[in-house]
Motif scaffolding. Sequence first.
Motif, PDB file in Angstrom:
ATOM      1  N   LEU A 135      38.380  36.616  43.184  1.00 20.44           N
ATOM      2  CA  LEU A 135      39.636  36.477  42.460  1.00 20.44           C
ATOM      3  C   LEU A 135      39.408  35.870  41.072  1.00 20.44           C
ATOM      4  O   LEU A 135      39.995  36.324  40.083  1.00 20.44           O
ATOM      5  CB  LEU A 135      40.615  35.604  43.258  1.00 20.44           C
ATOM      6  N   ALA A 136      38.563  34.854  41.002  1.00 24.14           N
ATOM      7  CA  ALA A 136      38.295  34.214  39.710  1.00 24.14           C
ATOM      8  C   ALA A 136      37.610  35.191  38.755  1.00 24.14           C
ATOM      9  O   ALA A 136      37.949  35.258  37.566  1.00 24.14           O
ATOM     10  CB  ALA A 136      37.430  32.971  39.911  1.00 24.14           C
ATOM     11  N   SER A 184      40.015  37.881  37.597  1.00 25.47           N
ATOM     12  CA  SER A 184      40.958  37.299  36.638  1.00 25.47           C
ATOM     13  C   SER A 184      40.330  37.206  35.253  1.00 25.47           C
ATOM     14  O   SER A 184      40.981  37.487  34.246  1.00 25.47           O
ATOM     15  CB  SER A 184      41.398  35.904  37.110  1.00 25.47           C
ATOM     16  N   THR A 226      41.163  30.663  38.646  1.00 28.85           N
ATOM     17  CA  THR A 226      41.948  31.871  38.930  1.00 28.85           C
ATOM     18  C   THR A 226      43.350  31.755  38.361  1.00 28.85           C
ATOM     19  O   THR A 226      43.864  32.693  37.732  1.00 28.85           O
ATOM     20  CB  THR A 226      42.015  32.109  40.449  1.00 28.85           C
ATOM     21  N   THR A 241      44.432  34.042  35.225  1.00 28.81           N
ATOM     22  CA  THR A 241      45.490  35.005  35.524  1.00 28.81           C
ATOM     23  C   THR A 241      46.691  34.797  34.612  1.00 28.81           C
ATOM     24  O   THR A 241      47.282  35.767  34.106  1.00 28.81           O
ATOM     25  CB  THR A 241      45.919  34.881  36.998  1.00 28.81           C
TER      26      THR A 241
END
Length: 249
Positions: free
Chosen positions: A151-152, A155, A235, A239
Amino acid sequence: MTTDVLDTAVLKTELRLFRREPGALFWMLVFPTLLLVILGCVPSFREADPSYGGLRPVDAYVPVAVLLGLTVGGLQGMPQVLTGYRERGILRRMSATPVRPAALLSAQMVLCGGAALLSALLALTVGRLVYGVRLPEQPLGYLLALLLAMLATLSLGALLSALSRTTKMAGAAGSAALFPAMFCAGVWLPVQAMPDLLADIVGWTPFGAAAQALNEAAAGDWPGWSHLAVLVAWTVVLTSAAARRFRWE
């Protein structure tokens, strides 16, 4: 057609296009494991080393290989694809159809994330079968750390896509981010072998935190909450920045 059906159609189309890019598939799926195999062929890498906490260097490089496919896909693959779509006006034309441009972004994140998970599985399997590397003793913690790292990284890839106006800029930005990310992940020097001060500094980066969390889970411990918190914080920040700066046209 419903929105879900259209989103699924976009995902299938992107998957077909993704499979037609052998270069991208090699760097994301094959190269991390190939690097592990090459390093494992060095005799000294198969012997226990006190500087690695008693592990063999090949043991320490498995989490590195796991992160490498994710890093390449998130920083080199996705930004160039999305920037190319914007540059060629594909996203603008999509806005005049029932298909949501956001479906394209979601599809790219799913494909890059899925490729990263396959790459991780391949590295773990080859490490176990070829070099006898133990599988993670805390599999749930390992999976959690890997998902948060994914996810990081995605992002950060989304932010690079938002900031890059052309595919050339996206490629340059991705390359500029890739090498520091690889260093923090431990490609040239695993985190276990870094001096304490350097390891602490690297631990505040998403890739350094991910490497340390994966190492802890591989050894049988639950990943440190501080490392997981670093991944969550990055993240959220990345984001938010990508959402503010991203333009479909």
